[in-house]
Design an enzyme around this catalytic site. Sequence first.
Site, PDB file in Angstrom:
ATOM      1  CB  CYS A  72       1.737  -3.497 -10.068  1.00 11.94           C
ATOM      2  SG  CYS A  72       2.671  -2.647  -8.929  1.00 11.94           S
ATOM      3  CG  HIS A 129       0.300  -7.081  -8.826  1.00 13.81           C
ATOM      4  ND1 HIS A 129       1.221  -7.313  -8.452  1.00 13.81           N
ATOM      5  CD2 HIS A 129      -0.039  -5.930  -7.898  1.00 13.81           C
ATOM      6  CE1 HIS A 129       1.953  -6.326  -8.095  1.00 13.81           C
ATOM      7  NE2 HIS A 129       1.044  -5.177  -7.820  1.00 13.81           N
ATOM      8  CG  ASN A 161       3.595  -4.976  -4.901  1.00 11.69           C
ATOM      9  OD1 ASN A 161       4.182  -5.433  -6.140  1.00 11.69           O
ATOM     10  ND2 ASN A 161       2.935  -4.031  -5.023  1.00 11.69           N
TER      11      ASN A 161
HETATM   12  N1  ACO Z   1       4.218   0.203  10.637  1.00  8.80           N
HETATM   13  C1  ACO Z   1       3.465   0.609  11.659  1.00  8.80           C
HETATM   14  N2  ACO Z   1       2.659   1.596  11.573  1.00  8.80           N
HETATM   15  C2  ACO Z   1       2.268   1.972  10.121  1.00  8.80           C
HETATM   16  C3  ACO Z   1       3.226   1.651   9.230  1.00  8.80           C
HETATM   17  C4  ACO Z   1       4.159   0.864   9.191  1.00  8.80           C
HETATM   18  N3  ACO Z   1       4.773   0.289   8.343  1.00  8.80           N
HETATM   19  N4  ACO Z   1       2.751   2.337   8.049  1.00  8.80           N
HETATM   20  C5  ACO Z   1       1.721   3.157   8.572  1.00  8.80           C
HETATM   21  N5  ACO Z   1       1.454   3.003   9.849  1.00  8.80           N
HETATM   22  C6  ACO Z   1       0.484   3.697  10.610  1.00  8.80           C
HETATM   23  C7  ACO Z   1       0.106   4.950  10.186  1.00  8.80           C
HETATM   24  O1  ACO Z   1       0.679   6.091  10.179  1.00  8.80           O
HETATM   25  C8  ACO Z   1      -1.448   5.021  10.819  1.00  8.80           C
HETATM   26  O2  ACO Z   1      -1.212   5.591  11.849  1.00  8.80           O
HETATM   27  P1  ACO Z   1      -2.188   6.729  12.726  1.00  8.80           P
HETATM   28  O3  ACO Z   1      -3.519   5.751  12.780  1.00  8.80           O
HETATM   29  O4  ACO Z   1      -1.669   6.812  14.105  1.00  8.80           O
HETATM   30  O5  ACO Z   1      -2.102   7.782  11.692  1.00  8.80           O
HETATM   31  C9  ACO Z   1      -1.547   3.542  10.931  1.00  8.80           C
HETATM   32  O6  ACO Z   1      -0.585   2.768  10.852  1.00  8.80           O
HETATM   33  C10 ACO Z   1      -2.794   3.307   9.808  1.00  8.80           C
HETATM   34  O7  ACO Z   1      -2.403   3.636   8.516  1.00  8.80           O
HETATM   35  P2  ACO Z   1      -3.089   3.366   7.097  1.00  8.80           P
HETATM   36  O8  ACO Z   1      -2.259   4.013   6.045  1.00  8.80           O
HETATM   37  O9  ACO Z   1      -4.510   3.812   7.405  1.00  8.80           O
HETATM   38  O10 ACO Z   1      -3.140   1.728   7.250  1.00  8.80           O
HETATM   39  P3  ACO Z   1      -3.588   0.904   6.210  1.00  8.80           P
HETATM   40  O11 ACO Z   1      -4.681   0.108   7.064  1.00  8.80           O
HETATM   41  O12 ACO Z   1      -4.573   1.579   5.076  1.00  8.80           O
HETATM   42  O13 ACO Z   1      -2.659  -0.085   5.357  1.00  8.80           O
HETATM   43  C11 ACO Z   1      -1.373  -0.110   3.496  1.00  8.80           C
HETATM   44  C12 ACO Z   1      -1.569   0.501   4.801  1.00  8.80           C
HETATM   45  C13 ACO Z   1      -0.940  -1.324   3.890  1.00  8.80           C
HETATM   46  C14 ACO Z   1      -0.388   0.502   2.651  1.00  8.80           C
HETATM   47  C15 ACO Z   1      -2.682  -0.355   2.690  1.00  8.80           C
HETATM   48  O14 ACO Z   1      -3.530   0.868   2.633  1.00  8.80           O
HETATM   49  C16 ACO Z   1      -2.557  -1.075   1.388  1.00  8.80           C
HETATM   50  O15 ACO Z   1      -2.173  -2.054   1.152  1.00  8.80           O
HETATM   51  N6  ACO Z   1      -2.769  -0.447   0.344  1.00  8.80           N
HETATM   52  C17 ACO Z   1      -2.939  -0.630  -1.109  1.00  8.80           C
HETATM   53  C18 ACO Z   1      -1.336  -0.157  -1.391  1.00  8.80           C
HETATM   54  C19 ACO Z   1      -0.693  -1.156  -2.328  1.00  8.80           C
HETATM   55  O16 ACO Z   1      -1.039  -2.147  -2.362  1.00  8.80           O
HETATM   56  N7  ACO Z   1       0.297  -0.550  -2.833  1.00  8.80           N
HETATM   57  C20 ACO Z   1       1.404  -1.242  -3.535  1.00  8.80           C
HETATM   58  C21 ACO Z   1       1.623  -0.856  -4.792  1.00  8.80           C
HETATM   59  S1  ACO Z   1       0.316  -0.743  -5.802  1.00  8.80           S
HETATM   60  C22 ACO Z   1       0.027  -2.067  -6.370  1.00  8.80           C
HETATM   61  O17 ACO Z   1       0.871  -2.712  -6.631  1.00  8.80           O
HETATM   62  C23 ACO Z   1      -1.302  -2.340  -6.726  1.00  8.80           C
END
Ligand code: ACO
Length: 324
Positions: free
Chosen positions: A114, A251, A281
């Site tokens: 990214c 980004h 993204n």
């Molecule tokens: N739909 C519904 N529920 C979901 C989904 C979904 N798509 N995905 C996960 N969940 C659930 C999980 O299973 C979890 O359930 P539980 O509490 O029963 O275990 C709950 O939602 C919370 O999951 P988390 O992973 O803790 O959610 P979080 O608030 O951290 O959000 C996310 C997840 C959006 C991926 C966040 O962590 C994030 O954006 N991280 C940065 C990652 C990123 O940007 N990656 C892109 C690539 S890297 C880059 O470009 C920089």
Amino acid sequence: MIKRSRIVGCGSYLPEKVVTNDDLARTIDTTHEWIVTRTGIHQRHVAAEGEKTSDLAINACRRALAHAEKKIEDIDFIICATTTPDQTFPATATTIQAALGMSHGFAFDIQAVCSGFVYALTVANNFITTGQARRGLVIGAETMSRLLDWEDRSTAILFGDGAGAVVLEAIDGNGTLEDQGILHTLLHSDGQLNEILHMTGGPGSTKCVGSMVMNGREVFRHAIEKLGGAIEEMLTHFNLTEDNIDWFIPHQANERIIDALAKRFTFAPEKVVKTISQHANTSAASIPLALDAVVQKGCLKKGELVLLDALGGGLTWGSALIRW
Ligand code: ACO
């Protein structure tokens, strides 16, 4: 007098097919509301069957050349930042070079996930400011949809496809902050953190692409810390404050990451470019897509200061400060 490089044309291209959150919710256990609340994403563009990264990039390059009022004969090099090359080799940049009818100069790919566009811009800037080239195409292009496991809700919701390109050209400067063009770039990486976001395969290990592994919370935490650090470093380098920045183009990984940075640096909402809701993204393509969106609207004015900021797998991160 010193050499600087400045952006003289921008172009972008998005595949026609749009996949909404509701479309995804039909096949995986998720909801539009969950995706919007956690990421800010409403929809993503997805390449059609047979549509390759180079196809998206070629369209973006043609638009950037037209916007710059340049012909391919005017271009000395092509650098394409991509994580999703058409083939293991040759470089997608050479496929783009061929399609644009160019057999002079040189073309190669850069892989920094990214952060790829900021890395590519830095390398291109170095070619120009050292006098090795006069003008180049710098591209961020991705078909992230090809890497995704569409049944894995933790990653399938996050990514989209697209391409953005700029024409970078030599210009004379005085070596001061008042110069037009790229004023400074900063690159960082920490390979010790590659486990938090990686693919399980590759041609040199498993001979196949593998699947995406992401520790979302850790990526989120490092994104805030490292992107914020890169902004701080850039401002300190020039003894600037956040008030001096006219446009912040980060980004587009997660709206919550962007908003947290904007809050920390008190960037006014109208200064912060956000395309995540429409594009998701798009990895290396996200910054040039966002840049083109504001350029085509005529928002950027000559003399304004534009700050780019990116983080991706590796971890890699970096920023660029540009006087428009
Ligand atoms: N739909 C519904 N529920 C979901 C989904 C979904 N798509 N995905 C996960 N969940 C659930 C999980 O299973 C979890 O359930 P539980 O509490 O029963 O275990 C709950 O939602 C919370 O999951 P988390 O992973 O803790 O959610 P979080 O608030 O951290 O959000 C996310 C997840 C959006 C991926 C966040 O962590 C994030 O954006 N991280 C940065 C990652 C990123 O940007 N990656 C892109 C690539 S890297 C880059 O470009 C920089």
